[in-house]
Scaffold this active site. Structure first.
Site, PDB file in Angstrom:
ATOM      1  N   GLY A 327       0.823  -1.201   0.000  1.00  0.00           N
ATOM      2  CA  GLY A 327       0.000   0.000   0.000  1.00  0.00           C
ATOM      3  C   GLY A 327       0.852   1.245   0.000  1.00  0.00           C
ATOM      4  N   ALA A 328       1.925   1.202   0.788  1.00  0.00           N
ATOM      5  CA  ALA A 328       2.852   2.326   0.889  1.00  0.00           C
ATOM      6  C   ALA A 328       4.115   1.822   1.560  1.00  0.00           C
ATOM      7  CB  ALA A 328       2.234   3.480   1.682  1.00  0.00           C
ATOM      8  N   ASN A 331       9.875   4.861   3.333  1.00  0.00           N
ATOM      9  CA  ASN A 331      11.245   5.301   3.048  1.00  0.00           C
ATOM     10  C   ASN A 331      11.474   6.671   3.688  1.00  0.00           C
ATOM     11  OD1 ASN A 331      11.410   3.061   1.049  1.00  0.00           O
ATOM     12  ND2 ASN A 331      10.042   4.376  -0.113  1.00  0.00           N
ATOM     13  N   GLU A 364       2.418   5.767   7.682  1.00  0.00           N
ATOM     14  CA  GLU A 364       3.775   5.945   7.155  1.00  0.00           C
ATOM     15  C   GLU A 364       4.508   7.080   7.871  1.00  0.00           C
ATOM     16  OE1 GLU A 364       4.694   3.542   5.366  1.00  0.00           O
ATOM     17  OE2 GLU A 364       2.645   2.823   5.112  1.00  0.00           O
TER      18      GLU A 364
END
EC number: 3.4.11.-
Length: 907
Positions: A327-328, A331, A364
């Site tokens: 999904g994500a 980083n 994230e």
């Protein structure tokens, strides 16, 4: 046991060591981050030897270091200089290459005549060179070879490296820039009818070694100087901010902070941006990045306050990629997303799309501190990284969208969801031993529901009994929360043991017991019990042994334990208390908090499946639903009735089930018809918007004539004028699916053409799922064949498309045959480390409920033993176990359910 225990302020001074014993220190977040933000290092984990093994230990073929999957403790990287040049050709569905060179400075901590550095699918274009930073002669590289199994570049030296000395290793290489969605890869899209190609990366967990030779373990942190060479009409992004860009398009980036290799990212594209949100030019110009930009700032501010630490980097880029397996990905400084997880078009995207974007961005961004700044030592404790982010994603999203009441959804999305997996004998503890997790495919297998959702659930429980402010502050003052023992002693039971307890309360005698749900009583937990007695909250109580006597009530008092489902356990009661609760549901259900109404239904259905209570008692909890208007109880019911549909949609019970559900859902359908002025207005609350979808979906699927006519009319109106789609974005998934299921090739071909033509990812996702709703076998077979053509179905979407088809009773046998016939190709094409394999296997086999299907599944396992199942290895065993359970359940319950449904539909 014994007197209460108070956590002292000294606990707060304990730094997080992200290993199996780290649970006790999760509460020290604010202190940890203030300590870690300066030195940015990871401390070695304490070793806990009581974890239950879940994977067979990885045995090495020999004692040679290059046959072991873990790096030796002889060398430690300090910094890398990496130059990469992706050679991109703007052509469809091809394999390109990239070239590069890397120099890594490492320190020798123990003398050795061997250099092992990870490298996978890279070809060296020159002999590696080794020099000493001190200027003294370095040992000569005597021989070099690639060890493919363990993914090492091995260099044997003619003499030993000196302990304490730093050295520079230079390598030059070429690699494949393919469409494999791991390492450095290509992503394609069309702009004004022309193919555009992006070079992008996905390193987690073990694919940085596909991009350049590196010490590819999370504890091997270093700083990175990245330079990208690229065409003049493209832009380059990486973790650091750009510090140089010459006319030949050689872009240099600032040196990163100390970080793990799996957090590196590079992108070369022709994208546009709004502030730091990057996407296709068409999406940016249409404003599809505006919502993400709107909420990113508030969420970042929330986490700065939550962690009591400023955002640790100079920038926070977020980029939407057309092809992305997860999904994500968090980083550090350059977060990569699927387009559906970052881009929002208010004209066609639903409230569900909006919620998904908010929670994924929050997830994230939470990693920027917890996971990136402070990092796990080894993958066996992945749960702490992902479980924590999965918990606080709700807090960050709630801060950005306070009117949604989104924090409650963790009960449906995580707790109830993971209960189903964690009840299986093939489940595993949150934390495993390091030596049990060695191979890349074993690491990939840990990215599962247990690590994410159980991790989130037990951390939410910890936060609840400590209280959220104390959980965040990392200390408890002497007048604070009273605990029966240390946090570590309490939480070790939840982390190092698989499964969860069911607490049984006899309100007549006051007796409480706990046992391992679904399995032979094997474990005990320290269980925090918050309860409501006849509408009044009770004092927190700790069940510290298998039995106790505490919760006696007298008629007509009723009792509900696990208030707001804050604990990670199920609850059963004596028959009299169940009867009192059922009576309250029928007479005045709103007296019971909405979360606990959902809990009663979910616990009852699952207790019945485990034979703790009779199946008819579970069904009784749904009788009041004709008067229920809240989303959570309805969604919980539908989630549990999904199992009944899976078990009965191929036999005569199906018609009775349909009649009963139709009887219960019709009042909800007409309630929303009235509340929305005959479907012309949108409900104001997010939960009401979700429940409107449930009302239409179930009314149409159970044959409410007015509903079927409604959706057919909406869809036909769109077919008559395809340029104007007036269907409410919140309702499109349901309308598309219902219309395609009720139609034939004409409706399917129209939807397929709309799928190919749309440039909005969320709309494409709705259409792609709806296309699997067809009831025409040849159409579904054709659609299955499309999944193997990346020009028709993107590689990232292939496995989920197959699962969508398998969810359809007509499509399930077709999908199973397709998987069996094509497994070797699918496995080789998508790679053993793909996170999708476990979902694929579970999705295609979840309807299995006969001995014939069990034998087919076992034969499939045996026939493909040589091919392998990668990250789906555990899912194969779970599917076999689940099929056996389904067979038993049908044998024991079919007649009883049939009789109950007959009576319920006649009343």
């Amino acid at each position: 046991m014994g007197k209460g225990f108070y956590i002292s302020k000294t606990v707060a001074a304990v730094a997080i060591v992200v290993g199996a014993a780290a649970v006790a220190t999760i509460i020290a977040l604010s202190v940890v981050y203030s300590q870690e933000k300066d030195k940015n290092t990871v401390k070695p984990a304490d070793v806990v030897t009581t974890a239950v093994p879940t994977f067979a230990p990885t045995t090495a073929p020999s004692n040679d270091p290059w046959h072991r999957y873990r790096l030796p403790d002889t060398l430690v990287p300090e910094f890398y200089d990496v130059i990469l040049w992706p050679h991109i050709r703007q052509e469809s569905n091809r394999i390109d290459t990239f070239t590069g060179n890397s120099s890594v400075v490492f320190r020798c901590v123990r003398e050795t005549d061997l250099i092992l550095i990870h490298s996978n699918k890279l070809n060296l274009t020159a002999e590696p060179t080794l020099t000493a930073l001190s200027g003294t002669p370095a040992p000569i590289i005597h021989s070099t070879w690639m060890q493919d199994t363990t993914q090492y570049l091995v260099m044997q030296l003619n003499s030993k490296l000196t302990a304490g000395e730093s050295y520079v290793l230079l390598t030059e290489f070429v690699g494949e820039l393919g469409n494999g969605l791991g390492g450095f890869y290509r992503s394609e899209y069309k702009e004004n009818g022309k193919i555009k190609v992006i070079a992008t990366t996905q390193m987690q967990p073990t694919d940085a070694r596909k991009v350049f030779p590196c010490f590819d373990e999370p504890a091997m942190k270093a700083t990175f100087n990245i330079t990208l060479l690229h065409d003049h009409n493209t832009i380059a992004l990486s973790n650091g901010k750009e510090i140089g860009n010459d006319q030949k398009k050689k872009t240099r980036f600032e040196q990163t902070k100390r970080m793990s290799t799996y957090l590196l990212a590079f992108v070369v594209s022709e994208f546009d941006h709004i502030i730091r949100i990057y996407a296709r030019r068409e999406a940016i110009s249409a404003g599809h990045g505006n919502y993400s930009l709107q909420i990113t700032g508030p969420i970042l501010n929330f986490f700065e306050s939550y962690y009591n630490t400023r955002y640790p980097l100079y920038k926070s880029d977020q980029i939407a990629l057309p092809d992305f397996n997860a999904g994500a990905m968090e980083n550090w400084g350059l977060i990569t997303y699927r387009e559906t997880a970052l881009l929002f078009d208010p004209e066609v995207s639903s409230s569900g799309n909006k919620e998904r974007i908010a929670t994924i961005i929050s997830h994230e961004l939470a990693h920027m501190w917890f996971g990136n700044l402070v990092t796990l030592k080894w993958w066996n404790d992945l749960w702490l990284n992902e479980g924590f982010a999965s918990y606080v994603e709700y807090l960050g999203a709630d801060h950005a969208e306070p009117l949604w009441n989104i924090k409650d959804l963790i009960v449906l999305n995580d707790i109830h969801r993971v209960f189903a997996v964690d009840a299986l004998a093939s489940s595993h503890p949150l934390s495993s031993k390091e030596e049990d997790i060695m191979k890349p495919e074993q690491i990939s297998e840990l990215f599962d529901t247990i690590s994410y959702s159980k991790g989130a659930s037990v951390l939410r429980m910890l936060s609840d009994f400590l209280t959220e402010p104390i959980f965040v502050q990392g200390l408890i003052i002497s007048s604070g929360t009273k605990l029966p023992m240390t946090v570590g002693d309490i939480m070790d039971r939840w982390v190092l043991q698989m499964g969860f307890p069911v607490v049984t309360i006899n309100t007549t005698t006051g007796d409480l017991t706990q046992e391992h749900f679904l399995l032979d009583p094997h474990y005990e937990w320290i269980v925090p019990i918050q309860s409501i007695k006849h509408g009044s909250s009770q004092e927190l109580y700790w069940l510290q042994s298998k039995t106790d006597n505490r919760m006696k009530t007298t008629a007509p008092e009723w009792l509900i334990a696990n208030f707001n489902v804050s604990g990670y356990y199920r609850v059963n009661y004596d028959q009299k208390n169940w009867e009192r609760l059922l009576a309250i549901l029928m007479s005045s259900h709103e007296v019971i908090p909405v979360i606990n109404r959902a809990q009663l239904i979910d616990d009852a259905f699952n207790l019945a499946r485990a034979q703790h209570i009779c199946t008819t008692l579970a069904l009784q909890t749904t009788k009041y639903l004709s008067a229920e208007r809240e989303y959570m109880p309805w969604q919980t019911t539908l989630n549990n009735l999904d199992y009944y549909y899976l078990m009965f949609d191929r036999n005569e019970v199906y018609d009775l089930l349909q009649k009963y559900v139709r009887k219960q859902v019709e009042p909800l359908f007409y309630y929303f018809k009235s509340a929305t002025a005959n479907w012309t207005e949108i409900p104001s609350g997010l939960m009401d918007q979700y429940n409107e979808v449930n009302a239409i979906r179930m009314a149409c699927s159970t044959g409410v004539e007015e509903c079927v006519s409604l959706i057919k009319g909406w869809f036909q109106q769109w077919m008559d004028n395809e340029a104007i789609n007036l269907i409410n974005p919140n309702l499109r998934s349901t309308v598309y699916c219902s219309a395609i299921a009720a139609g034939g090739a004409k409706e399917w071909d129209f939807a397929w053409r709309m799928f190919l033509n749309t440039n909005v990812a969320t709309e494409a996702e709705k259409l792609r799922a709806a296309l699997a709703c067809s009831t025409v076998p040849w159409i579904l077979n054709r659609y299955l064949e499309y999944t193997l053509n990346p020009e028709l179905i993107r590689k990232q979407d292939a496995t989920s498309t197959i699962i969508y088809i398998a969810n359809n009773v007509v499509g399930q046998p077709l999908a199973w045959e397709f998987i069996r016939a094509n497994w070797a190709y699918i496995f080789s094409e998508y790679g053993g480390g793909s996170f999708s394999f476990s979902n694929l296997i579970n999705g295609v086999t979840k309807r299995f409920s006969s001995l014939f299907e069990l034998k087919q599944l076992e034969q499939f396992r045996d026939d493909n033993a040589d091919v392998g199942f990668g990250s789906g290895t555990l899912a194969i065993q779970q599917s076999i176990e689940r099929t056996r359970a389904n067979i038993r359940w049908l044998e024991q319950n079919k007649a009883e359910v049939t009789e109950w449904l007959k009576k319920a539909t006649e009343q």
